[in-house]
Scaffold this motif. Structure first.
Motif, PDB file in Angstrom:
ATOM      1  N   ALA A 217       0.847  -1.199   0.000  1.00  0.00           N
ATOM      2  CA  ALA A 217       0.000   0.000   0.000  1.00  0.00           C
ATOM      3  C   ALA A 217       0.877   1.242   0.000  1.00  0.00           C
ATOM      4  CB  ALA A 217      -0.930   0.009   1.215  1.00  0.00           C
ATOM      5  N   GLN A 218       0.385   2.297  -0.619  1.00  0.00           N
ATOM      6  CA  GLN A 218       1.068   3.583  -0.619  1.00  0.00           C
ATOM      7  C   GLN A 218       0.017   4.679  -0.476  1.00  0.00           C
ATOM      8  OE1 GLN A 218       1.185   3.779  -5.537  1.00  0.00           O
ATOM      9  NE2 GLN A 218       3.051   4.112  -4.405  1.00  0.00           N
ATOM     10  N   GLY A 219       0.458   5.827  -0.011  1.00  0.00           N
ATOM     11  CA  GLY A 219      -0.466   6.940   0.061  1.00  0.00           C
ATOM     12  C   GLY A 219      -0.862   7.402  -1.330  1.00  0.00           C
ATOM     13  N   VAL A 220      -2.038   7.983  -1.447  1.00  0.00           N
ATOM     14  CA  VAL A 220      -2.466   8.520  -2.737  1.00  0.00           C
ATOM     15  C   VAL A 220      -1.395   9.453  -3.283  1.00  0.00           C
ATOM     16  CG1 VAL A 220      -4.158  10.023  -3.866  1.00  0.00           C
ATOM     17  CG2 VAL A 220      -4.925   8.326  -2.186  1.00  0.00           C
ATOM     18  N   GLU A 221      -0.837  10.292  -2.401  1.00  0.00           N
ATOM     19  CA  GLU A 221       0.172  11.273  -2.809  1.00  0.00           C
ATOM     20  C   GLU A 221       1.519  10.639  -3.147  1.00  0.00           C
ATOM     21  OE1 GLU A 221      -2.689  13.241   0.097  1.00  0.00           O
ATOM     22  OE2 GLU A 221      -1.727  11.286  -0.185  1.00  0.00           O
ATOM     23  N   ASP A 222       1.747   9.418  -2.634  1.00  0.00           N
ATOM     24  CA  ASP A 222       3.053   8.777  -2.849  1.00  0.00           C
ATOM     25  C   ASP A 222       3.256   8.305  -4.276  1.00  0.00           C
ATOM     26  OD1 ASP A 222       4.158   8.926  -0.164  1.00  0.00           O
ATOM     27  OD2 ASP A 222       2.484   7.652   0.376  1.00  0.00           O
ATOM     28  N   GLN A 223       2.195   8.292  -5.054  1.00  0.00           N
ATOM     29  CA  GLN A 223       2.329   7.962  -6.474  1.00  0.00           C
ATOM     30  C   GLN A 223       2.982   9.115  -7.234  1.00  0.00           C
ATOM     31  OE1 GLN A 223      -1.621   5.789  -7.756  1.00  0.00           O
ATOM     32  NE2 GLN A 223      -2.119   7.358  -6.232  1.00  0.00           N
ATOM     33  N   PHE A 224       2.868  10.323  -6.670  1.00  0.00           N
ATOM     34  CA  PHE A 224       3.337  11.533  -7.350  1.00  0.00           C
ATOM     35  C   PHE A 224       4.099  12.406  -6.360  1.00  0.00           C
ATOM     36  CE2 PHE A 224      -1.080  10.364  -8.445  1.00  0.00           C
ATOM     37  CZ  PHE A 224      -0.859   9.777  -9.683  1.00  0.00           C
ATOM     38  N   PHE A 225       5.123  11.833  -5.750  1.00  0.00           N
ATOM     39  CA  PHE A 225       5.848  12.536  -4.696  1.00  0.00           C
ATOM     40  C   PHE A 225       6.862  13.502  -5.303  1.00  0.00           C
ATOM     41  CE2 PHE A 225       7.644  12.737  -0.381  1.00  0.00           C
ATOM     42  CZ  PHE A 225       6.480  12.585   0.358  1.00  0.00           C
ATOM     43  N   LYS A 226       7.392  14.411  -4.482  1.00  0.00           N
ATOM     44  CA  LYS A 226       8.408  15.339  -4.960  1.00  0.00           C
ATOM     45  C   LYS A 226       9.204  15.883  -3.782  1.00  0.00           C
ATOM     46  CE  LYS A 226       4.991  19.074  -5.127  1.00  0.00           C
ATOM     47  NZ  LYS A 226       4.288  20.039  -6.021  1.00  0.00           N
ATOM     48  N   SER A 227      10.354  16.444  -4.102  1.00  0.00           N
ATOM     49  CA  SER A 227      11.218  17.068  -3.104  1.00  0.00           C
ATOM     50  C   SER A 227      11.383  18.542  -3.439  1.00  0.00           C
ATOM     51  CB  SER A 227      12.602  16.410  -3.089  1.00  0.00           C
ATOM     52  OG  SER A 227      12.518  15.035  -2.814  1.00  0.00           O
TER      53      SER A 227
END
Length: 296
Positions: A111-121
């Motif tokens: 499982a991953q967070g919804v946002e973890d599909q499109f993460f950024k720094s």
């Protein structure tokens, strides 16, 4: 008297009773086993305890087994705890998850967070640098001091370093006057805000959370650049949990994570919710880690 006891025990019915008793004790022992999880220490320990204490209580209710969260001191120790079966589930970053799954056969990202599909720094800068978003990654950064987060962090080290190398055609040690590793994102923000480092790389979610909490003085530190999107945090489970907790247990854990709806739990991550993940989703992280020599 002794003969009578032996005769009763050796009877077919008694053998069946003994067999069922042994089976019951084995099942009881399995159900009594504590399911343990951990998480990479990407921010201060108080916040982690608050967040994952709630997760432990939720999972214990959903899985009907005792569940315990244990903190670790570093990204490396999170991977080691997973490898040594001290924990069976972990909230990893992209890189630490890849490292852990390579060490434990059949382990899976579930499982991953919804946002973890499109993460950024974000690359952030102290106000004295005179840099802002209009500058982007500019030659003026060369010769300044720079801090990453943890050495094992995807968002605080791996991906920012990859893009810095790609842009400057040199390693960070060759570009900057000095390079440090703060240990976590909260500390990176604090170090750059104080001026201890002129530049830093930080997880965008931690930045947003600390900004909302009033911990960031925008007159002292600001974002000057952000990376393209990449996959990051995920829940990873060991491949042997079904053998220990029963067939289908890993699926039950995944379902429980995907069904987290409590706004208090989700906000503590913060995530809008969780979606299914697979090992394949993190192939870009493995490829990037290999390209800059973090993984062989």
């Amino acid at each position: 008297m002794n003969f009578s006891i032996k005769k009763r025990i050796s009877s077919p019915l008694a053998k069946i009773v003994l067999a069922f008793t042994a089976l019951f004790l084995m099942i009881s022992s399995s159900s009594a086993r504590t399911f343990v999880f951990t998480a990479i220490p990407d921010q201060d320990e108080t916040q982690l305890q608050k967040r994952f204490g709630k997760v432990a209580a939720y999972l214990e209710k959903e899985l009907a087994v005792e569940v315990k969260y244990i903190p670790v001191k570093s990204y490396t120790s999170a991977v080691s705890a997973f490898r040594n079966d001290q924990v069976q589930l972990a909230w990893f970053g992209g890189l630490s998850g890849v490292q852990a799954r390579r060490l434990v056969p059949n382990s899976m990202a579930i499982a991953q967070g919804v946002e973890d599909q499109f993460f950024k720094s974000y690359i952030i800068a102290h106000h004295t640098t005179k840099l802002d978003r209009n500058n982007g990654l500019t030659k003026e950064m060369a010769g300044m001091s720079f801090t990453f987060g943890s050495k094992g962090s995807t968002s605080g080290r791996l991906m920012p370093e990859f893009y810095l190398r790609e842009h400057f055609k040199e390693s960070p040690n060759e570009v900057f006057k000095s390079v440090g590793f703060s240990g976590d994102h909260s500390r990176t923000i604090a170090l750059v805000q104080s001026g201890a480092y002129q530049l830093g790389a930080v997880n965008f979610k931690v930045w947003e959370r600390e900004l909302a909490a009033g911990k960031i003085d925008s007159s002292k530190v600001s974002i000057i650049w952000e990376t393209p999107n990449y996959p990051d945090y995920q829940w990873t489970i060991r491949g042997d949990v079904d053998a220990k907790w029963g067939e289908g247990f890993s699926q039950k854990v995944q379902n429980a994570l995907l069904n987290i709806k409590d706004p208090e739990i989700l906000n503590s991550f913060p995530r809008k919710g969780f979606v299914p993940a697979s090992n394949h989703d993190y192939q870009p992280i493995l490829d990037t880690a290999k390209s800059i020599g973090i993984i062989d």
